[in-house]
Write a protein that holds these residues in place. Structure first.
Motif, PDB file in Angstrom:
ATOM      1  N   SER A 182     -12.569   0.141  -4.538  1.00 28.38           N
ATOM      2  CA  SER A 182     -11.651  -0.340  -5.487  1.00 28.38           C
ATOM      3  C   SER A 182     -11.756   0.521  -6.741  1.00 28.38           C
ATOM      4  O   SER A 182     -12.457   1.570  -6.774  1.00 28.38           O
ATOM      5  CB  SER A 182     -11.987  -1.938  -5.958  1.00 28.38           C
ATOM      6  OG  SER A 182     -13.353  -1.858  -6.443  1.00 28.38           O
ATOM      7  N   LEU A 200       0.863  -1.200   0.093  1.00 33.92           N
ATOM      8  CA  LEU A 200       0.139  -0.081  -0.128  1.00 33.92           C
ATOM      9  C   LEU A 200       0.727   1.314  -0.014  1.00 33.92           C
ATOM     10  O   LEU A 200       1.944   1.362   0.515  1.00 33.92           O
ATOM     11  CB  LEU A 200      -0.924  -0.122   1.282  1.00 33.92           C
ATOM     12  CG  LEU A 200      -2.146  -1.048   1.330  1.00 33.92           C
ATOM     13  CD1 LEU A 200      -2.707  -0.894   2.850  1.00 33.92           C
ATOM     14  CD2 LEU A 200      -3.008  -1.073   0.075  1.00 33.92           C
ATOM     15  N   SER A 230      -3.615   3.547  -1.045  1.00 41.38           N
ATOM     16  CA  SER A 230      -3.867   2.664  -2.094  1.00 41.38           C
ATOM     17  C   SER A 230      -3.001   1.509  -2.583  1.00 41.38           C
ATOM     18  O   SER A 230      -1.879   1.680  -2.206  1.00 41.38           O
ATOM     19  CB  SER A 230      -4.402   3.755  -3.603  1.00 41.38           C
ATOM     20  OG  SER A 230      -3.124   4.161  -3.878  1.00 41.38           O
ATOM     21  N   SER A 231      -3.267   0.669  -3.617  1.00 38.78           N
ATOM     22  CA  SER A 231      -2.550  -0.364  -3.830  1.00 38.78           C
ATOM     23  C   SER A 231      -1.328  -0.038  -4.411  1.00 38.78           C
ATOM     24  O   SER A 231      -1.174   1.140  -5.245  1.00 38.78           O
ATOM     25  CB  SER A 231      -3.242  -1.239  -4.919  1.00 38.78           C
ATOM     26  OG  SER A 231      -4.602  -1.943  -4.348  1.00 38.78           O
ATOM     27  N   GLY A 265     -15.260   5.442   1.596  1.00 37.47           N
ATOM     28  CA  GLY A 265     -15.421   4.739   0.269  1.00 37.47           C
ATOM     29  C   GLY A 265     -16.809   5.347  -0.316  1.00 37.47           C
ATOM     30  O   GLY A 265     -16.962   5.207  -1.680  1.00 37.47           O
ATOM     31  N   TYR A 295      -7.101  -0.979  -4.612  1.00 41.43           N
ATOM     32  CA  TYR A 295      -7.845  -1.136  -3.578  1.00 41.43           C
ATOM     33  C   TYR A 295      -7.683   0.235  -2.805  1.00 41.43           C
ATOM     34  O   TYR A 295      -6.512   0.824  -2.718  1.00 41.43           O
ATOM     35  CB  TYR A 295      -7.946  -2.274  -2.598  1.00 41.43           C
ATOM     36  CG  TYR A 295      -8.245  -3.363  -3.378  1.00 41.43           C
ATOM     37  CD1 TYR A 295      -9.559  -3.557  -3.335  1.00 41.43           C
ATOM     38  CD2 TYR A 295      -7.377  -4.331  -3.722  1.00 41.43           C
ATOM     39  CE1 TYR A 295     -10.050  -4.701  -4.237  1.00 41.43           C
ATOM     40  CE2 TYR A 295      -7.860  -5.406  -4.560  1.00 41.43           C
ATOM     41  CZ  TYR A 295      -9.386  -5.691  -4.793  1.00 41.43           C
ATOM     42  OH  TYR A 295      -9.610  -6.666  -5.481  1.00 41.43           O
ATOM     43  N   LEU A 296      -8.562   0.901  -2.196  1.00 39.70           N
ATOM     44  CA  LEU A 296      -8.596   2.059  -1.591  1.00 39.70           C
ATOM     45  C   LEU A 296      -8.851   1.810   0.077  1.00 39.70           C
ATOM     46  O   LEU A 296      -9.679   0.836   0.295  1.00 39.70           O
ATOM     47  CB  LEU A 296      -9.885   3.202  -1.859  1.00 39.70           C
ATOM     48  CG  LEU A 296     -10.036   3.446  -3.475  1.00 39.70           C
ATOM     49  CD1 LEU A 296     -10.879   4.349  -3.631  1.00 39.70           C
ATOM     50  CD2 LEU A 296      -8.507   4.197  -3.651  1.00 39.70           C
ATOM     51  N   VAL A 297      -7.745   2.155   0.639  1.00 39.50           N
ATOM     52  CA  VAL A 297      -7.752   1.470   2.067  1.00 39.50           C
ATOM     53  C   VAL A 297      -7.566   2.754   3.061  1.00 39.50           C
ATOM     54  O   VAL A 297      -6.651   3.519   2.701  1.00 39.50           O
ATOM     55  CB  VAL A 297      -6.451   0.620   2.318  1.00 39.50           C
ATOM     56  CG1 VAL A 297      -6.525   0.125   3.701  1.00 39.50           C
ATOM     57  CG2 VAL A 297      -6.836  -0.739   1.350  1.00 39.50           C
ATOM     58  N   ARG A 298      -8.141   2.576   4.188  1.00 40.75           N
ATOM     59  CA  ARG A 298      -8.084   3.661   5.028  1.00 40.75           C
ATOM     60  C   ARG A 298      -7.402   2.715   6.366  1.00 40.75           C
ATOM     61  O   ARG A 298      -7.895   1.951   6.936  1.00 40.75           O
ATOM     62  CB  ARG A 298      -9.582   4.010   5.726  1.00 40.75           C
ATOM     63  CG  ARG A 298      -9.762   5.106   6.712  1.00 40.75           C
ATOM     64  CD  ARG A 298     -11.145   5.602   6.939  1.00 40.75           C
ATOM     65  NE  ARG A 298     -11.954   4.515   7.264  1.00 40.75           N
ATOM     66  CZ  ARG A 298     -13.283   4.570   7.394  1.00 40.75           C
ATOM     67  NH1 ARG A 298     -13.604   5.959   7.205  1.00 40.75           N
ATOM     68  NH2 ARG A 298     -14.217   3.631   7.648  1.00 40.75           N
ATOM     69  N   PRO A 330      -6.234  -2.474   8.353  1.00 42.79           N
ATOM     70  CA  PRO A 330      -6.427  -1.966   7.174  1.00 42.79           C
ATOM     71  C   PRO A 330      -8.071  -2.179   7.038  1.00 42.79           C
ATOM     72  O   PRO A 330      -8.518  -3.261   6.859  1.00 42.79           O
ATOM     73  CB  PRO A 330      -5.696  -2.736   6.296  1.00 42.79           C
ATOM     74  CG  PRO A 330      -5.529  -4.066   6.664  1.00 42.79           C
ATOM     75  CD  PRO A 330      -5.544  -3.672   8.362  1.00 42.79           C
ATOM     76  N   ASP A 331      -8.833  -1.117   6.730  1.00 39.26           N
ATOM     77  CA  ASP A 331     -10.229  -0.980   6.309  1.00 39.26           C
ATOM     78  C   ASP A 331     -10.161  -0.639   4.857  1.00 39.26           C
ATOM     79  O   ASP A 331     -10.194   0.386   4.126  1.00 39.26           O
ATOM     80  CB  ASP A 331     -10.902   0.015   7.048  1.00 39.26           C
ATOM     81  CG  ASP A 331     -12.279   0.036   6.859  1.00 39.26           C
ATOM     82  OD1 ASP A 331     -12.879  -0.832   6.215  1.00 39.26           O
ATOM     83  OD2 ASP A 331     -13.167   1.280   7.088  1.00 39.26           O
ATOM     84  N   THR A 332     -10.468  -1.702   3.781  1.00 38.61           N
ATOM     85  CA  THR A 332     -10.709  -1.438   2.462  1.00 38.61           C
ATOM     86  C   THR A 332     -12.211  -0.952   2.262  1.00 38.61           C
ATOM     87  O   THR A 332     -13.152  -1.520   2.403  1.00 38.61           O
ATOM     88  CB  THR A 332     -10.690  -2.726   1.602  1.00 38.61           C
ATOM     89  OG1 THR A 332      -9.373  -3.570   2.182  1.00 38.61           O
ATOM     90  CG2 THR A 332     -10.659  -2.652   0.447  1.00 38.61           C
TER      91      THR A 332
END
Length: 398
Positions: free
Chosen positions: A207, A161, A175-176, A254, A191-194, A202-204
Motif C-alpha cells: 500500500s 485498478l 494500483s488503485s 511488494g 494499493y499495489l496489486v500484481r 489480484p495479489d495485493t
C-alpha cells in the motif's frame, strides 16, 4: 551547481559498499538500499531531446486528425500506437510517422475499444490494451486480436485498478484508480496489486499514501493538491508522495528494494500559478459543456468552478507530477506544472534503476510526453488552434 550526493543508510547491518557514478557510496543490506542527496541535483542529463522531431503526425495532408490524445506507446522500430479518447480509436503510426492505420475503433466488439486506461508495446508488433469500459485486456498482434481476457464478471477490478507496468514474469503491475471522499485517515491508502492474466486473481502486495484527507464540511478544493504517484520501471513499482522528497522502489512482490531521497527548495503558490489555473479552466470547460451557448452562461460556469477552489498559501506546490519508467528502467520524474494535463511538463529529472540522479532533461514548450523507449521520446503538441499532433524525438548526446 550540482548538489553533492551523500550516501545515507541506517540499518542494523551492512553487507558491503558499492559505488555509484558521481562519487556516491551506497551501502546495501539484504538487497535494500537508501540513497540521499544533499539538495536537489541541478545538472543536465547525459542525453537530451533532439532539436527537431524525427517526425510529426497530425497536422499534415493525409494525416490522421486527432481529437484528444490520451495514451501512447512506442514500438522498437520507432512507430507508435496512439489512443485518441475523443474519437475512441487506436491508431498505429509507421516508423517514419508518414503512414497510419486504424487498429481499433469505438465499440464493444472483439477488435473494438471503449476507454483505454493504458497500453504497452510488447515487441515489434504486439500491443496490450487495458480497456476499462469494456472490462477486458486485449492483445493485438500483427494488427489483429490475438487474445482477449474478460473482466466482465469483475468490473470493479477493471475500474478500480490502473495498469502501470509488467513484471519479469508477465504479470501486470497495477494500483488503485478510484475512491470515495469522506474517509477518516490523514491519507487514504492506495494499493499495489500484481495481476496474473491467466488466473485473474489480484495479489495485493503493498500500500502507499494516495489521497490526503479533506474535511467533509470543506467545500473548496486546493487547485494544487498533493497526491501519491505510482509508476513502474524495469518490472518494479515506483511510488512517492508529491509533498515528500522521496521515491520508493518495490519489487513486484511488494518488497522494498530502494529508496531515493533529496532536499528540495520548496515553491509556494503565487498569483501567477492561480492565473495559469484559471486560464486552463477557461480552455477546458467550454468544450465539455456544449449545451452552454452564450458567453454569459459560459462565464457563469467558470465563475462557479473557480469558486469551488481555494489556494492554501502555506502549502507548497507539489514536487513532481505523474512519474513513469522507460524501457531501460530509468524513472522520469516531471517537474510540477499547472495545467500539465494539457500542456505537459517543462522538464524531467531522470533517475537510474540504481538510484543515480542522472540529471534533468528539458522538454520543448507545450510537449506532453507519453512514452520513452528505444532511444526515442513520444509526445503530444498543440498548434495555435489547439489541434493535437504526435511528435517523436530522438534522445541524443548534447
Amino acid at each position: 551547481m550540482a548538489a553533492t550526493m551523500i550516501a545515507a543508510v541506517t540499518m542494523a547491518a551492512c553487507d558491503g559498499e558499492t559505488g555509484v557514478a558521481g562519487g556516491a557510496v551506497v551501502r546495501d543490506s539484504a538487497g535494500f538500499r537508501i540513497v540521499e542527496y544533499a539538495g536537489t541535483p541541478q545538472h543536465d542529463a547525459p542525453f537530451a531531446l533532439s532539436a527537431e522531431p524525427v517526425y510529426r503526425h497530425g497536422s499534415g495532408s493525409g494525416d490522421y486528425l486527432f481529437g484528444t490524445i490520451r495514451h501512447g506507446a512506442l514500438f522498437p522500430d520507432g512507430g507508435a500506437a496512439i489512443f485518441d479518447a475523443a474519437n475512441t480509436e487506436i491508431v498505429v503510426l509507421g516508423p517514419d510517422g508518414r503512414s497510419h492505420e486504424l487498429l481499433a475503433g469505438s465499440g464493444q466488439g472483439p477488435s473494438e475499444v471503449g476507454f483505454v486506461g493504458r497500453m504497452f508495446a510488447l515487441g515489434m508488433d504486439s500491443l496490450l490494451i487495458d480497456d476499462n469500459w469494456n472490462a477486458r485486456f486485449t492483445l493485438f498482434a500483427d494488427g489483429a486480436v490475438a487474445r482477449t481476457v474478460s473482466l466482465e464478471e469483475n468490473r470493479e477490478l477493471a475500474l478500480g485498478l490502473a495498469a502501470r507496468g509488467i513484471d519479469a514474469s508477465g504479470r501486470l503491475l497495477m494500483s488503485s484508480a478510484s475512491y470515495r471522499r469522506g474517509f477518516p485517515d490523514d491519507w487514504l491508502p492506495g494499493y499495489l496489486v500484481r495481476l496474473d492474466l491467466d488466473t485473474l486473481v489480484p495479489d495485493t502486495v503493498g500500500s502507499y499514501d494516495w489521497v490526503p484527507f479533506v474535511p467533509p464540511d470543506d467545500e473548496a478544493d486546493n487547485p494544487f493538491a498533493h497526491l501519491g504517484r505510482v509508476g513502474a520501471a524495469a518490472g518494479r513499482f515506483v511510488h512517492g508522495r508529491s509533498d515528500t522528497p522521496e521515491l520508493i522502489w518495490r519489487e513486484s512482490d511488494g518488497t522494498v528494494s530502494q529508496i531515493v531521497r533529496w532536499q528540495p527548495e520548496w515553491v509556494y503558490p503565487t498569483d501567477e500559478h492561480w492565473k495559469a489555473f484559471e486560464a486552463d479552466l477557461r480552455v477546458r470547460l467550454p468544450p465539455v459543456n456544449p449545451h452552454l451557448q452564450t458567453e454569459e452562461a459560459i462565464e457563469e460556469l467558470i465563475r462557479q468552478a473557480l469558486a469551488s477552489y481555494r489556494v492554501d498559501p502555506d502549502q507548497p506546490l507539489p514536487l513532481f507530477g505523474d512519474l513513469f519508467g522507460d524501457d531501460e528502467g530509468r524513472v522520469w520524474l516531471p517537474e510540477y506544472a499547472v495545467a500539465s494535463q494539457r500542456n505537459g511538463y517543462p522538464s524531467y529529472a531522470v533517475i537510474s534503476s540504481s538510484g543515480e540522479w542522472l540529471g534533468t532533461v528539458d522538454a520543448p514548450p507545450g510537449l506532453r510526453v507519453l512514452d520513452v523507449a528505444g532511444g526515442r521520446v513520444l509526445g503530444v503538441v498543440k498548434d495555435e488552434m489547439d489541434v493535437e499532433s504526435v511528435v517523436v524525438y530522438d534522445l541524443i548526446s548534447p
